[in-house]
Design an enzyme around this catalytic site. Structure first.
Site, PDB file in Angstrom:
ATOM      1  CD  GLU A  95      -3.027  -1.245   2.114  1.00  0.00           C
ATOM      2  OE1 GLU A  95      -4.168  -1.547   1.744  1.00  0.00           O
ATOM      3  OE2 GLU A  95      -2.736  -1.014   3.294  1.00  0.00           O
ATOM      4  CB  CYS A 108       2.889   7.506   3.409  1.00  0.00           C
ATOM      5  SG  CYS A 108       3.321   6.325   4.665  1.00  0.00           S
ATOM      6  CB  CYS A 115       7.164  -5.250   8.429  1.00  0.00           C
ATOM      7  SG  CYS A 115       8.518  -4.419   9.291  1.00  0.00           S
ATOM      8  CB  CYS A 119       6.490  -3.054  16.018  1.00  0.00           C
ATOM      9  SG  CYS A 119       8.167  -2.579  15.542  1.00  0.00           S
ATOM     10  CB  CYS A 122       3.017  -2.240  13.583  1.00  0.00           C
ATOM     11  SG  CYS A 122       3.026  -1.782  11.836  1.00  0.00           S
ATOM     12  N   GLY A 172       6.843  -2.031   5.906  1.00  0.00           N
ATOM     13  CA  GLY A 172       8.231  -2.485   5.838  1.00  0.00           C
ATOM     14  C   GLY A 172       9.209  -1.649   6.628  1.00  0.00           C
ATOM     15  CB  SER A 204      10.104   6.273   9.328  1.00  0.00           C
ATOM     16  OG  SER A 204       9.681   5.925  10.634  1.00  0.00           O
ATOM     17  CG  LEU A 227      12.384   6.437  21.584  1.00  0.00           C
ATOM     18  CD1 LEU A 227      13.664   5.646  21.394  1.00  0.00           C
ATOM     19  CD2 LEU A 227      12.724   7.860  22.065  1.00  0.00           C
ATOM     20  CG  HIS A 228       7.044   3.443  19.109  1.00  0.00           C
ATOM     21  ND1 HIS A 228       6.360   4.538  18.670  1.00  0.00           N
ATOM     22  CD2 HIS A 228       7.375   2.749  17.989  1.00  0.00           C
ATOM     23  CE1 HIS A 228       6.267   4.503  17.344  1.00  0.00           C
ATOM     24  NE2 HIS A 228       6.879   3.438  16.920  1.00  0.00           N
ATOM     25  CG  ASN A 303      -3.933   5.379  13.594  1.00  0.00           C
ATOM     26  OD1 ASN A 303      -4.792   6.204  13.899  1.00  0.00           O
ATOM     27  ND2 ASN A 303      -2.745   5.745  13.124  1.00  0.00           N
ATOM     28  CB  CYS A 346       0.710   5.762  11.586  1.00  0.00           C
ATOM     29  SG  CYS A 346       1.157   7.398  11.133  1.00  0.00           S
TER      30      CYS A 346
HETATM   31  N1  SAH Z   1       9.435   0.432   9.809  1.00  0.00           N
HETATM   32  C1  SAH Z   1       9.460   1.870   9.888  1.00  0.00           C
HETATM   33  C2  SAH Z   1       8.252   2.498   9.197  1.00  0.00           C
HETATM   34  C3  SAH Z   1       6.988   2.124   9.894  1.00  0.00           C
HETATM   35  S1  SAH Z   1       5.502   2.987   9.836  1.00  0.00           S
HETATM   36  C4  SAH Z   1       9.508   2.300  11.327  1.00  0.00           C
HETATM   37  O1  SAH Z   1       9.345   1.456  12.208  1.00  0.00           O
HETATM   38  O2  SAH Z   1       9.725   3.470  11.587  1.00  0.00           O
HETATM   39  C5  SAH Z   1       5.650   4.571  10.431  1.00  0.00           C
HETATM   40  C6  SAH Z   1       5.272   4.807  11.890  1.00  0.00           C
HETATM   41  O3  SAH Z   1       3.962   4.334  12.275  1.00  0.00           O
HETATM   42  C7  SAH Z   1       6.247   4.136  12.816  1.00  0.00           C
HETATM   43  O4  SAH Z   1       6.670   5.055  13.781  1.00  0.00           O
HETATM   44  C8  SAH Z   1       5.391   3.065  13.432  1.00  0.00           C
HETATM   45  O5  SAH Z   1       5.917   2.650  14.648  1.00  0.00           O
HETATM   46  C9  SAH Z   1       4.050   3.749  13.545  1.00  0.00           C
HETATM   47  N2  SAH Z   1       2.954   2.821  13.804  1.00  0.00           N
HETATM   48  C10 SAH Z   1       2.924   1.492  13.586  1.00  0.00           C
HETATM   49  N3  SAH Z   1       1.737   0.987  13.962  1.00  0.00           N
HETATM   50  C11 SAH Z   1       0.994   1.996  14.409  1.00  0.00           C
HETATM   51  C12 SAH Z   1      -0.343   2.101  14.892  1.00  0.00           C
HETATM   52  N4  SAH Z   1      -1.141   1.051  14.949  1.00  0.00           N
HETATM   53  N5  SAH Z   1      -0.786   3.322  15.244  1.00  0.00           N
HETATM   54  C13 SAH Z   1       0.004   4.407  15.142  1.00  0.00           C
HETATM   55  N6  SAH Z   1       1.268   4.382  14.670  1.00  0.00           N
HETATM   56  C14 SAH Z   1       1.754   3.184  14.311  1.00  0.00           C
END
Ligand code: SAH
Length: 381
Positions: A95, A108, A115, A119, A122, A172, A204, A227-228, A303, A346
């Site tokens: 996508e 984006c 991936c 995480c 995600c 990814g 990212s 970071l999270h 999300n 996201c």
């Molecule tokens: N693999 C890369 C790109 C991922 S997507 C990375 O990890 O940075 C971009 C962002 O969306 C990342 O910061 C990811 O952690 C975040 N993300 C993933 N799942 C999400 C969700 N359910 N809600 C909000 N953000 C999310």
């Protein structure tokens, strides 16, 4: 039978010059003409390239092609966000999302089919991983969006491209596909490609430390880091790659990146998960990590997606979290959710992925040392 002709989409300028010289005996400026046609004018057919001779176009068609991705499904959100599902092969899709804003248009893009980073919050991670995208498949997303947005309002009004920014925030982990992502970014930056400034191309990453050092030497783009969590215990759980590259290593790589590239700042993404990482104490811990550094925090309201165990933090908690950071001198902003009515926000991108991983990264990195013959495998947490 497969098409043996070379796909010119995504070929770096020097390689394209070498190709036209070797295969067609042509001068380097022919490569530059081709790039203008492919990227600026969005051509996919040599016959439309009117400043090239008939003969040259015919010869080109014998040895080369411009293969672009195919749209399986296109959706438009109530807020103007668009999402395309693109066919990558017989069964799989990725996508790409376009987010229009008054002053810019952000595309984006995805870097892999699925991936492998696993995480826990995600949606893409739930799909598992199949393969890396090729340079052509990465650049092809931009090529296609350009075509689809060609008659967009922004481009009509201003006469400039509807795409002003490109972010690797789709499906990814871009640094896990370093070999193809870097040449693609060169096309985004090249003045005969998409001619974007280095501040408008953002990679990212979930934190692949060795590749951050490599990128610092090889390609000049903006860096965003997922970071999270403000401590290793929590980050180990949310972002499993942290078990291999913990926060202090990751931050050291980030500060090196800024130094090496003379960059302005690093953006740290922080997904707001209710009752998990959103307490005032987390905000204070985060502020201690980033205080005095060239860092910006981007708070992303979680999300939801089907099957997730997490909930989005309440708006008041997110605002409070931001305020604590700001009071401690760390710049933090809240990312506005876009396109969630079409699952384009996201972490919601799922595409169509056939999982090829046998063991998820989260399980692999927490597994004990390899078992010796005759021993029973230890239970993996
Ligand atoms: N693999 C890369 C790109 C991922 S997507 C990375 O990890 O940075 C971009 C962002 O969306 C990342 O910061 C990811 O952690 C975040 N993300 C993933 N799942 C999400 C969700 N359910 N809600 C909000 N953000 C999310």
């Amino acid at each position: 039978m497969g098409d043996e002709r070379v796909n010119l989409l995504g070929l770096p300028r020097t390689e394209l010059e070498a190709f036209v010289a070797a295969r067609l005996g042509a001068k380097p400026f022919r490569a530059r003409q081709l790039m203008k046609w492919i990227y600026r004018r969005g051509a996919a057919d040599f016959s439309t390239m009117s400043d090239l001779s008939q003969d040259f176009r015919a010869q080109l068609g014998e040895v080369a092609r411009i293969a672009v991705p195919e749209i399986v499904e296109a959706q438009v959100s109530g807020d103007g966000t668009r999402k395309w599902l693109l066919r990558m092969d017989q069964t799989q899709g990725i996508e790409t999302v376009y987010i229009p804003e008054p002053d810019r248009g952000t595309l984006c893009i995805s870097s892999q089919v699925g991936c492998a980073m696993d995480c826990t919050f995600c949606s893409t991670a739930q799909q598992g991983f199949n393969r890396n995208l090729s340079v052509a498949e990465i650049v092809g997303q931009v090529w296609l969006a350009h075509r689809e947005l060609g008659r967009g309002e922004l481009s009509q009004q201003s006469g400039r491209s509807a795409i002003t920014n490109i972010v690797f925030m789709g499906m990814g982990e871009p640094l896990a596909n370093y070999r193809n992502v870097v040449p693609a970014m060169r096309i985004f930056l090249d003045d005969l490609g998409y001619d974007l400034s280095r501040r408008r191309v953002t990679l990212s990453t979930s934190g692949l430390v060795p590749q951050i050092y490599k990128l610092a030497e090889e390609c000049n783009v903006a860096l965003a880091v997922s970071l999270h969590a403000p401590n290793d215990e929590l980050r180990n759980e949310l972002v499993p790659i942290n078990r291999k590259h913990p926060i202090d290593e990751l931050l050291a790589a980030c500060w090196h990146y800024l130094d090496a590239q003379n960059g302005r700042s690093i953006t740290f993404e922080y997904v707001m998960l209710d009752g998990v990482n959103d307490a005032p104490a987390h905000a204070r811990q985060l502020a201690r990590l980033l205080k005095g550094r060239a860092a910006k925090l981007n708070l992303i309201p979680f999300n939801v997606f089907p099957g997730t165990r997490y909930r989005r933090s309440p708006a008041a908690a997110i605002v409070k979290f931001r305020d604590i950071l700001n009071e401690h001198g760390v710049i933090a902003t809240i990312r506005r959710t876009r396109g969630d009515d079409i699952d384009a926000a996201c972490g919601q991108l799922a595409g169509r992925v056939i999982d090829r991983t046998s063991v998820r990264l989260g399980s692999r990195l927490s597994a004990p040392a390899p078992v010796t013959p005759g021993q029973m495998p230890a239970q993996v947490r």
